[in-house]
Design an enzyme around this catalytic site. Structure first.
Site, PDB file in Angstrom:
ATOM      1  N   SER A 228       0.840  -1.192   0.000  1.00 24.17           N
ATOM      2  CA  SER A 228       0.000   0.000   0.000  1.00 24.17           C
ATOM      3  C   SER A 228       0.882   1.253   0.000  1.00 24.17           C
ATOM      4  O   SER A 228       1.745   1.384  -0.873  1.00 24.17           O
ATOM      5  CB  SER A 228      -0.952  -0.059   1.200  1.00 24.17           C
ATOM      6  OG  SER A 228      -1.956   0.910   1.087  1.00 24.17           O
ATOM      7  N   ASP A 454      -8.400  -4.379  -6.605  1.00 26.04           N
ATOM      8  CA  ASP A 454      -7.980  -3.619  -5.429  1.00 26.04           C
ATOM      9  C   ASP A 454      -8.820  -2.347  -5.281  1.00 26.04           C
ATOM     10  O   ASP A 454      -8.861  -1.515  -6.181  1.00 26.04           O
ATOM     11  CB  ASP A 454      -6.501  -3.249  -5.555  1.00 26.04           C
ATOM     12  CG  ASP A 454      -5.875  -2.850  -4.231  1.00 26.04           C
ATOM     13  OD1 ASP A 454      -6.497  -2.059  -3.499  1.00 26.04           O
ATOM     14  OD2 ASP A 454      -4.754  -3.316  -3.944  1.00 26.04           O
ATOM     15  N   HIS A 484      -7.267  -5.728  -1.066  1.00 26.34           N
ATOM     16  CA  HIS A 484      -6.147  -4.795  -1.120  1.00 26.34           C
ATOM     17  C   HIS A 484      -4.838  -5.566  -1.033  1.00 26.34           C
ATOM     18  O   HIS A 484      -4.535  -6.183  -0.017  1.00 26.34           O
ATOM     19  CB  HIS A 484      -6.277  -3.806   0.032  1.00 26.34           C
ATOM     20  CG  HIS A 484      -5.262  -2.710   0.017  1.00 26.34           C
ATOM     21  ND1 HIS A 484      -4.740  -2.180  -1.148  1.00 26.34           N
ATOM     22  CD2 HIS A 484      -4.666  -2.038   1.033  1.00 26.34           C
ATOM     23  CE1 HIS A 484      -3.883  -1.223  -0.839  1.00 26.34           C
ATOM     24  NE2 HIS A 484      -3.815  -1.124   0.468  1.00 26.34           N
TER      25      HIS A 484
END
Length: 515
Positions: A228, A454, A484
């Site tokens: 991320s 995602d 994610h």
């Protein structure tokens, strides 16, 4: 409080616990003349996480009996004045399990945010990386401004309860003014309580910390796993220190070509896609979907629920009520992982019957609220780092002009994310740039993993990261999945590709697709 503009993976570690100590201030030392690259770390048994890290018990040993060890590393408060005041950064590690002769070095993790505590996240996910531990010490840290690393402090726990229940999608000028006043009060509290740290929590500062960490850990190269926001941090590191990059993997990739407005718009599209996929999945089961008979009905009923909550909240986790904002936040949290879709279904069922506990628990997880009512500092750090990084500052007029575009991207999340752009208005520190610079000519190959489903870092960002890293650096791998990130999905193809590179140095073929 809106979905963070640079989303995190770390919150996933606490959601399951929610469903079934005190805030750290700046830790600054006087000038002491320490040769920072030569400092020796004192590794000891890990204490229980502080409230600012998320609270809870000390990390349990790994299945093979290996204990987690913790240490603190000194770094300059101001990298432009490396001989000046220092701060202490919290580190955690698990020693490599394999033959010492085959040990490659340390593998440093950043799980995202910005604002996620690596000291709590790495043990939560530790068993997922057992294969990687055969040749690496697994290492993570609380980045500066986070947890026990000079953690940013803003509002009190009671104030945060009110802040996270506020109306974040104003319908008239009076509600707009109240939202702006609340944001201003939060931002002023950050300046009042942590003003000394705020100018020094940019991603470039954290990247310099990682290069110091590499030296202190005794590694010639930085071997890295960024998830991320951790992909943005890794890209900035590669830009600043391309010759020091070892084997690196970026998973759940932030698009470095976007400014903060474009990132928020991309999230609106990404979360809408994830909601669409959830609705299709629920209604395609052999049994009836309990929250709607068709995908459109599922989304219509959710929209109706949110409209009703805007008018009248329902009981949540006593004594708090589930507001429209908290419900939207909880829905977004459940879309970070397909494993949480069952919680979303159950939470919606409850909410339709007037009970908001599950959606509120999901929202609490997103916001870093502990079960005892204390908060980690994940949101305070998230805002502080984003506002120090991102140059744009938006007004209510800017948001109103953009609302049609955001609503087109997502009927459910558009308003929510558009108004979230006010978060850095009147921030005490100027933003550094419109976009991060991740160009990394001369770096070793970096494996960039994009997930087509995602919600938080849309798939298109992976290709943009590869392009921005430069020729011969980024190597893209596609995972056709949901949630994610990709590695934590457990997909065998993804694991083989990532493990093959980190453990054996074998770069997958460009354009490899896993499903």
């Amino acid at each position: 409080m809106p979905i963070p503009s640079r989303p995190r993976a770390a919150a996933l570690a606490v959601t399951a616990a929610l469903l079934s100590a005190s805030l750290a201030a700046c830790s600054s030392d006087s000038k002491d003349g320490v040769d920072l690259p030569s400092q020796k770390l004192s590794w000891k048994d890990c204490p229980a996480p502080s409230d600012s890290e998320g609270g809870g018990a000390s990390p349990s040993p790994l299945p093979d009996g290996t204990d987690w060890q913790c240490a603190t590393m000194k770094a300059p408060l101001d990298w432009d004045d490396p001989k000046g005041d220092t701060i202490k950064l919290a580190l955690i590690r698990a020693r490599a399990s394999g033959d010492k002769d085959r040990r490659i070095g340390s593998l440093i993790f950043n799980f995202g945010g910005p604002g996620g505590s690596g000291v709590t996240s790495l043990p939560a996910f530790g068993t997922d990386y057992a294969k990687l531990r055969t040749r690496y010490d697994l290492v993570s840290f609380d980045p500066r401004g986070v947890g026990r690393s000079a953690g940013i402090e803003c509002e009190s726990d009671d104030q945060l309860d009110d802040y996270f229940e506020q109306d974040s999608t104003p319908d008239d000028t009076a509600e707009q003014k109240k939202l702006v006043d609340n944001v201003t009060a939060f931002n002023n509290a950050c300046e009042k309580n942590s003003g000394k740290v705020l100018p020094h929590v940019r991603t470039t500062d954290a990247a310099r910390d990682m290069d110091l960490m590499r030296q202190v850990l005794g590694d010639d190269k930085l071997h890295y796993f960024g998830i991320s926001y951790g992909t943005e941090l890794g890209g900035v590191y590669a830009h600043l220190f391309p010759k020091n990059v070892g084997r690196a993997v970026f998973d759940g990739v932030v698009d470095p070509s976007q400014d903060s407005e474009q990132s928020s718009l991309g999230q609106a599209e990404g979360f809408q896609l994830a909601l669409d996929n959830y609705a299709k999945d629920c209604t395609s089961k052999t049994e009836d979907c309990p929250v709607g008979d068709t995908p459109q009905e599922v989304k219509d009923k959710i929209a109706k629920l949110l409209r009703e909550l805007d008018e009248k909240p329902i009981p949540g986790i006593f004594p708090r009520e589930l507001t429209q904002t908290a419900a939207t936040n909880g829905i977004a949290q459940s879309l970070y992982s397909q494993d949480f879709w069952e919680y979303l279904t159950e939470g919606l069922q409850q909410a339709y019957d007037g009970d908001g506990k599950i959606l509120m628990a999901l929202s609490d997880s997103m916001n870093g609220r502990n079960e005892d009512g204390s908060y980690s500092n994940i949101q305070a750090a998230n805002v502080s780092i984003n506002c120090a990084d991102d140059k744009p500052r938006y007004t209510t007029a800017d948001v109103e002009a953009k609302l049609p575009e955001f609503r087109k991207a997502s009927a459910l999340f558009g308003d929510y994310l558009a108004w979230g752009m006010l978060g850095c208005t009147d921030w005490a520190v100027d933003g550094a740039a419109d976009r991060p610079d991740v160009s990394a000519s001369g770096s070793a190959p970096i494996l960039v993993v994009g997930n087509t489903g995602d919600p938080a870092t849309p798939y298109e960002g992976a290709k943009k990261m590869v392009d921005a890293l430069g020729d011969g650096v980024g190597v893209e791998l596609t995972y056709k999945g949901q949630g994610h990130g990709a590695y934590d999905s457990g997909n065998k193809c993804v694991h083989n590709a990532v493990n093959g590179y980190l453990l054996g140095g074998k770069v997958p073929a460009e354009g490899t697709v896993c499903s």
